[in-house]
Design an enzyme around this catalytic site. Structure first.
Site, PDB file in Angstrom:
ATOM      1  NE  ARG A  56       4.605  -2.543  -1.567  1.00 35.53           N
ATOM      2  CZ  ARG A  56       4.979  -2.672  -2.780  1.00 35.53           C
ATOM      3  NH1 ARG A  56       4.319  -2.147  -3.684  1.00 35.53           N
ATOM      4  NH2 ARG A  56       6.168  -3.393  -2.949  1.00 35.53           N
TER       5      ARG A  56
ATOM      6  CG  HIS B  45      -0.264  -4.538  -8.198  1.00 32.88           C
ATOM      7  ND1 HIS B  45      -0.228  -4.520  -7.124  1.00 32.88           N
ATOM      8  CD2 HIS B  45       1.074  -4.234  -8.529  1.00 32.88           C
ATOM      9  CE1 HIS B  45       0.907  -4.441  -6.390  1.00 32.88           C
ATOM     10  NE2 HIS B  45       1.597  -4.025  -7.222  1.00 32.88           N
TER      11      HIS B  45
END
Length: 307
Positions: free
Chosen positions: A222, A270
């Site tokens: 994250r 991502h």
């Protein structure tokens, strides 16, 4: 009974169509056009509006659309009677393990440097980089697959978590003191920690000060776990060798962000692990049917731990 898709950052019509095909007898409503909110007992959520809990008074289960549950973790208004769940599929862990292994092997073999040499029409021999010690931060379902994959490929792997782990096939540390003590001996740090109050900015100046100068950070967990300013300084001053980042505090990464121009930071958008939509549909359907039958849903989120 009804299902609501409460997904605010993208068009969810395709998801609605596919889920309807999987559950043809169910009423699947798409936010914000929920005509009968009182019928909704199960909701699939991503970046939900703050007042959604008042809008759905009979909700029993809130299913995250992905493996991440940040949108649940920091919402203090979720009623205690609502069960939270997340998506966990085998393909995610496999993809993540492949990405991490690929990054490490690419660095060891200096493939990025050789690609640059090709652009510059240079033929210059360079030895492979040494160092095979890896610490994996966060050895849950996905992190454990990543760690075991590295072990199988000959790496010296250590796990780290916020609580003691005794069921792993590799040594595991826990607590910040043990982490900081170990960092100086590591060649790679792989971050797979969830986004919780305890992990926010965990990878910061204190963390980098404990690292050796040859360490390479790989963040596939994250973005909020990394203090971006402290990482930038550590890379610019060569306090660490550099970083490969797949997640960020703000996504997409702004065009004026200094990471783009930092030579020892590699950026991917991502993509380390992308959930297959068919697997998502199947897991949502399985949890919905479990709820209808009064059974326990899979992959329940611990509200206290935040994952």
């Amino acid at each position: 009974m009804s299902i609501a898709l409460v997904i605010t950052d993208r068009n969810a019509e395709k998801l609605q169509k596919l889920l309807q095909q999987r559950l043809p007898n169910e009423n699947i409503q798409l936010w914000p056009n929920i005509s009968s909110p009182e019928d909704v007992s199960f909701a699939v959520m991503w970046k939900h509006p703050a007042d959604i809990w008042q809008q759905l008074p009979n909700l029993k289960v809130a299913q995250s659309l992905g493996a991440g549950v940040d949108h649940f973790t920091f919402d203090r208004h979720i009623p205690n009677n609502i069960t939270l769940s997340r998506i966990v599929v085998d393909s995610l862990a496999t993809q993540m393990a492949q990405y991490v292994l690929g990054v490490i092997l690419m660095r060891q073999c200096r493939l990025a440097e050789f690609a640059k040499q090709q652009d510059e029409v240079q033929w210059r021999f360079q030895k492979r980089l040494k160092g095979n010690r890896v610490i994996v931060l966060g050895v849950g379902k996905i992190g454990d697959v990543v760690a075991r994959s590295l072990v199988q490929n000959g790496f010296d792997v250590t796990g780290w978590s916020r609580s003691a782990q005794f069921d792993k096939s590799y040594p595991c540390l826990y607590g910040k003191d043990e982490l900081y003590h170990a960092l100086n001996d590591m060649d790679y740090v792989v971050n797979l920690l969830p986004d919780t109050e305890e992990t926010q900015d965990l990878i910061n100046k204190t963390f980098f000060d404990a690292c050796n100068h040859d360490l390479w950070l790989i963040n596939v967990g994250r973005g909020n776990t990394v203090n971006e300013h402290d990482l930038l300084v550590a890379c610019q001053l060569n306090n660490i060798a550099g970083a490969t980042l797949d997640v960020f505090k703000q996504e997409p990464l702004p065009a004026d962000h200094p990471f783009w121009q930092t030579s020892n930071i590699d950026i991917t958008p991502h993509i380390a692990a992308i959930t297959d939509q068919k697997e998502i549909i199947e897991q949502i359907a399985k949890n919905y049917l479990a709820m209808l039958n009064g059974e326990q849903v899979d992959n329940v989120v611990d509200k206290l731990k935040g994952y």
